[in-house]
Scaffold this motif. Structure first.
Motif, PDB file in Angstrom:
ATOM      1  N   SER A  66       0.687  -1.095  -0.024  1.00  0.00           N
ATOM      2  CA  SER A  66      -0.060   0.043   0.058  1.00  0.00           C
ATOM      3  C   SER A  66       1.037   1.419   0.092  1.00  0.00           C
ATOM      4  N   ASP A  67       2.107   1.070   0.044  1.00  0.00           N
ATOM      5  CA  ASP A  67       3.177   2.241   0.063  1.00  0.00           C
ATOM      6  C   ASP A  67       3.296   2.467  -1.479  1.00  0.00           C
ATOM      7  N   GLU A  68       2.864   3.762  -1.908  1.00  0.00           N
ATOM      8  CA  GLU A  68       3.183   4.177  -3.424  1.00  0.00           C
ATOM      9  C   GLU A  68       4.433   4.418  -3.703  1.00  0.00           C
ATOM     10  N   THR A  71       5.221   0.817  -4.422  1.00  0.00           N
ATOM     11  CA  THR A  71       4.727   0.102  -5.591  1.00  0.00           C
ATOM     12  C   THR A  71       4.473   0.922  -6.972  1.00  0.00           C
ATOM     13  N   GLU A  72       5.246   1.853  -6.796  1.00  0.00           N
ATOM     14  CA  GLU A  72       5.371   2.968  -8.079  1.00  0.00           C
ATOM     15  C   GLU A  72       5.265   2.174  -9.367  1.00  0.00           C
ATOM     16  N   TYR A  73       6.287   1.161  -9.556  1.00  0.00           N
ATOM     17  CA  TYR A  73       6.398   0.428 -10.797  1.00  0.00           C
ATOM     18  C   TYR A  73       5.694  -1.022 -10.770  1.00  0.00           C
ATOM     19  N   ASN A 125       2.248  -3.250 -10.476  1.00  0.00           N
ATOM     20  CA  ASN A 125       0.602  -3.439 -11.146  1.00  0.00           C
ATOM     21  C   ASN A 125      -0.299  -2.547 -10.225  1.00  0.00           C
ATOM     22  N   ALA A 126      -0.154  -2.282  -9.052  1.00  0.00           N
ATOM     23  CA  ALA A 126      -1.240  -1.756  -8.245  1.00  0.00           C
ATOM     24  C   ALA A 126      -0.675  -1.268  -6.777  1.00  0.00           C
ATOM     25  N   THR A 127      -1.424  -0.288  -6.311  1.00  0.00           N
ATOM     26  CA  THR A 127      -1.147   0.132  -4.822  1.00  0.00           C
ATOM     27  C   THR A 127      -2.330  -0.314  -4.228  1.00  0.00           C
ATOM     28  N   PHE A 128      -2.340  -1.446  -3.221  1.00  0.00           N
ATOM     29  CA  PHE A 128      -3.593  -1.931  -2.518  1.00  0.00           C
ATOM     30  C   PHE A 128      -3.941  -0.917  -1.675  1.00  0.00           C
ATOM     31  N   LYS A 129      -5.305  -0.640  -1.471  1.00  0.00           N
ATOM     32  CA  LYS A 129      -6.021   0.131  -0.536  1.00  0.00           C
ATOM     33  C   LYS A 129      -6.707  -0.558   0.776  1.00  0.00           C
ATOM     34  N   SER A 130      -6.882  -1.913   0.480  1.00  0.00           N
ATOM     35  CA  SER A 130      -7.433  -2.533   1.600  1.00  0.00           C
ATOM     36  C   SER A 130      -6.767  -3.715   2.073  1.00  0.00           C
ATOM     37  N   ILE A 131      -6.849  -4.372   3.248  1.00  0.00           N
ATOM     38  CA  ILE A 131      -6.252  -5.614   3.484  1.00  0.00           C
ATOM     39  C   ILE A 131      -6.875  -6.812   2.709  1.00  0.00           C
ATOM     40  N   GLU A 132      -8.161  -6.580   2.410  1.00  0.00           N
ATOM     41  CA  GLU A 132      -8.798  -7.764   1.505  1.00  0.00           C
ATOM     42  C   GLU A 132      -7.943  -8.120   0.380  1.00  0.00           C
ATOM     43  N   GLU A 133      -7.432  -6.819  -0.198  1.00  0.00           N
ATOM     44  CA  GLU A 133      -6.705  -6.815  -1.535  1.00  0.00           C
ATOM     45  C   GLU A 133      -5.475  -7.750  -1.362  1.00  0.00           C
ATOM     46  N   THR A 134      -4.883  -7.376  -0.154  1.00  0.00           N
ATOM     47  CA  THR A 134      -3.558  -8.030   0.102  1.00  0.00           C
ATOM     48  C   THR A 134      -3.671  -9.351   0.356  1.00  0.00           C
ATOM     49  N   GLN A 135      -4.978  -9.712   0.888  1.00  0.00           N
ATOM     50  CA  GLN A 135      -5.277 -11.179   1.300  1.00  0.00           C
ATOM     51  C   GLN A 135      -5.481 -11.853   0.245  1.00  0.00           C
ATOM     52  N   GLN A 136      -6.089 -11.262  -0.926  1.00  0.00           N
ATOM     53  CA  GLN A 136      -6.437 -11.871  -2.181  1.00  0.00           C
ATOM     54  C   GLN A 136      -5.000 -12.134  -3.061  1.00  0.00           C
TER      55      GLN A 136
END
Length: 182
Positions: free
Chosen positions: A30-32, A35-37, A39-50
């Protein structure tokens, strides 16, 4: 099953990503800046879990393996690394990695990839390991070149990530390249 469950270097253990790693990995993913390069910057812990679930299923579907990078002294998870997009019939795979930014510039990725690369060539029988690096990601390019990867070209607007089409530098190391480094 593809690859070993754990690998070790002098300072680090590479192991399966566990549920207890979620908070730490979420702080990185979730640290921009990290994750600058990516695919994505995660906003939620659910995204990280997935993402963790997706990475942990790679060995079962024969497409790769992603490890948590764990500092042996502190037990801290510093990031992840591994291989994916494995094509057994072509004996190739793609590598990927990231570290929490507080661990950048400490030689960590050089140390862990120096055990992952021979694992891919010797244990998995791969002939080619590829990497795709977003143009501008000089840290990753430099790290890969230090490991012996050679730039092969640029794929223009190859990925649509973080709302933009982005060029990708293609790098690869062949089994014969690696053998010449030893």
């Amino acid at each position: 099953m593809y690859g070993l469950l754990e690998l070790e270097t002098d300072r680090f253990t590479l192991r399966k990503i566990e549920d207890g790693d979620l908070e730490t990995l979420h702080s990185y993913w979730s640290d921009e800046v990290v994750t600058e390069y990516m695919n994505a910057t995660f906003k939620s812990i659910e995204e990280t879990q997935q993402m963790v679930e997706l990475l942990n299923i790679l060995p079962e579907i024969g497409e790769g393996r992603r490890w948590a990078i764990v500092d042996k002294r502190s037990g801290s998870v510093l990031g992840t690394c591994g291989y994916h997009n494995m094509k057994a019939e072509h004996r190739r795979a793609e590598i990927g990695f990231e570290l929490g930014r507080e661990y950048w510039g400490r030689g960590i990725m050089q140390e862990v990839m120096n055990i992952v690369i021979p694992h891919c060539f010797e244990d998995l029988g791969l002939n080619r390991i590829e990497a795709f690096v977003t143009v501008g990601n000089y840290r990753s390019l430099k790290a890969l070149e230090k490991l012996g990867f050679k730039q092969e070209g640029v794929l223009r607007e190859y990925e649509f990530t973080q709302g933009n089409f982005r060029d990708q530098v293609v790098l690869a190391i062949l089994r014969s390249d690696w053998g010449n480094q030893i």
